[in-house]
Design a protein around this motif. Structure first.
Motif, PDB file in Angstrom:
ATOM      1  N   ASP A 220      -2.800 -21.620 -20.756  1.00  0.00           N
ATOM      2  CA  ASP A 220      -2.885 -20.228 -20.284  1.00  0.00           C
ATOM      3  C   ASP A 220      -3.351 -20.091 -18.830  1.00  0.00           C
ATOM      4  N   HIS A 221      -3.539 -21.196 -18.107  1.00  0.00           N
ATOM      5  CA  HIS A 221      -4.140 -21.052 -16.774  1.00  0.00           C
ATOM      6  C   HIS A 221      -3.291 -20.192 -15.834  1.00  0.00           C
TER       7      HIS A 221
ATOM      8  N   GLY B 113     -10.294 -16.676 -19.613  1.00  0.00           N
ATOM      9  CA  GLY B 113     -10.589 -18.117 -19.632  1.00  0.00           C
ATOM     10  C   GLY B 113     -11.763 -18.496 -18.755  1.00  0.00           C
TER      11      GLY B 113
ATOM     12  N   ASP C 256      -5.099 -25.163 -23.136  1.00  0.00           N
ATOM     13  CA  ASP C 256      -4.465 -24.259 -24.098  1.00  0.00           C
ATOM     14  C   ASP C 256      -3.287 -23.497 -23.497  1.00  0.00           C
TER      15      ASP C 256
ATOM     16  N   LYS D 172       3.083 -19.573 -11.629  1.00  0.00           N
ATOM     17  CA  LYS D 172       2.535 -19.214 -12.947  1.00  0.00           C
ATOM     18  C   LYS D 172       2.975 -20.205 -14.041  1.00  0.00           C
TER      19      LYS D 172
ATOM     20  N   THR E  75       0.660 -23.085 -15.976  1.00  0.00           N
ATOM     21  CA  THR E  75       0.595 -22.985 -17.426  1.00  0.00           C
ATOM     22  C   THR E  75       1.065 -24.283 -18.077  1.00  0.00           C
TER      23      THR E  75
ATOM     24  N   ARG F 232      -2.591 -12.758 -14.349  1.00  0.00           N
ATOM     25  CA  ARG F 232      -3.104 -11.477 -14.840  1.00  0.00           C
ATOM     26  C   ARG F 232      -4.231 -10.986 -13.922  1.00  0.00           C
TER      27      ARG F 232
ATOM     28  N   ILE G 281      -1.077 -17.943 -16.713  1.00  0.00           N
ATOM     29  CA  ILE G 281      -1.099 -16.580 -17.270  1.00  0.00           C
ATOM     30  C   ILE G 281      -2.420 -15.893 -16.900  1.00  0.00           C
ATOM     31  N   ASN G 282      -3.523 -16.615 -17.073  1.00  0.00           N
ATOM     32  CA  ASN G 282      -4.848 -16.064 -16.737  1.00  0.00           C
ATOM     33  C   ASN G 282      -4.942 -15.659 -15.272  1.00  0.00           C
TER      34      ASN G 282
ATOM     35  N   ASP H 299      -1.650 -26.758 -17.832  1.00  0.00           N
ATOM     36  CA  ASP H 299      -2.703 -26.447 -18.798  1.00  0.00           C
ATOM     37  C   ASP H 299      -2.241 -26.714 -20.230  1.00  0.00           C
ATOM     38  N   SER H 300      -0.936 -26.731 -20.456  1.00  0.00           N
ATOM     39  CA  SER H 300      -0.431 -27.046 -21.804  1.00  0.00           C
ATOM     40  C   SER H 300      -0.693 -28.509 -22.146  1.00  0.00           C
TER      41      SER H 300
END
Ligand code: ADP
Ligand code: MG
Length: 212
Positions: A37-38, A78, A35, A23, A27, A44, A40-41, A30-31
């Motif tokens: 959140d990959h 996303g 943005d 995770k 992320t 989830r 996290i997306n 993706d930062s």
């Protein structure tokens, strides 16, 4: 030798576990070009998927994949949610009416699923997206099976091709998705979606290579 319902379930739980483990890494990737959140997306989404899959006991492979698709589409905000949703929806369509999938069935289902992702997201190879991992994986799987290799080594070749494809996104300039807003500045970073797709191919090899 084929894919059973239990193995298809194992693919989903392996992927959920890999996404949870990676995770932060996803992320972080993706930062750099999105943005952030990959991870996290995806986490989830896969956390929402697991109880739904566990509640399905006794269903068929098609229902399993369709349930994963619907849950990802409804829980991941996303770009990756609808795209992975499309992938699993097509896997569900291709598995319809089949109690087990032969290696050839799986290879054809994966090819159709990757084509559906491309049709939905309009990404072609080298656009620096998940397609850069998924398409070589699907092509490697088909080529190895056609050459007469066994399922386990063909799945390992697909995983290797996905890994290589993810690494090869590093120098590319993004032409799709949020990273494309960065233009030339997107070069020099590994694409997060290609990286999660490589994790999916690892999860697949782990789930399918063992067993019958
Ligand atoms: P968002 O970009 O909306 O924040 P995520 O961060 O979850 O969504 O996912 C980003 C990933 O989605 C990218 O790294 C890329 O691999 C993939 N992606 C974005 N747009 C497309 C597209 N049009 N086709 C294929 N994959 C895409
Ligand atoms: Mg993002």
């Amino acid at each position: 030798m084929g894919v059973t319902y239990e193995q298809a379930t194992a693919l989903i739980s392996n992927f959920a576990a890999a996404v949870a483990t990676n995770k932060e890494y996803l992320t972080e990737l993706d930062s750099a070009i999105g943005d952030g959140d990959h991870g996290i997306n995806m986490d989830r989404g896969m956390r929402a998927v697991m109880p739904k899959v566990e509640a399905l006991s006794g269903a068929d492979i098609s229902t399993l994949f369709r349930t994963v698709a619907m849950t990802l589409i409804s829980t991941v905000g996303g770009a990756s949610g609808p795209l992975y949703g499309t992938l699993f929806l097509q896997l569900g369509t291709s598995s319809k009416g089949k109690a087990e999938l032969t290696p050839g069935d799986w290879s054809e289902a994966l090819a159709a699923a990757v084509a559906a992702v491309q049709s939905r997201g309009k990404a072609v190879p080298q656009d620096k997206t998940m397609v850069d991992a998924l398409l070589p994986a699907s092509q490697a799987l088909a080529a190895r099976l056609a050459a007469g290799d066994d399922f386990a080594s063909s799945l390992a070749a697909a995983e290797g091709a996905a890994h290589q494809g993810a690494l090869e996104t590093i120098p590319l300039v993004a032409r799709r998705g949020r990273a494309s807003y960065l233009g030339e500045r997107s070069a020099g970073h590994q694409d997060p979606g290609a990286t999660s797709s490589w994790l999916l191919m690892t999860a697949t090899r782990e789930a399918f290579a063992e067993g019958k």
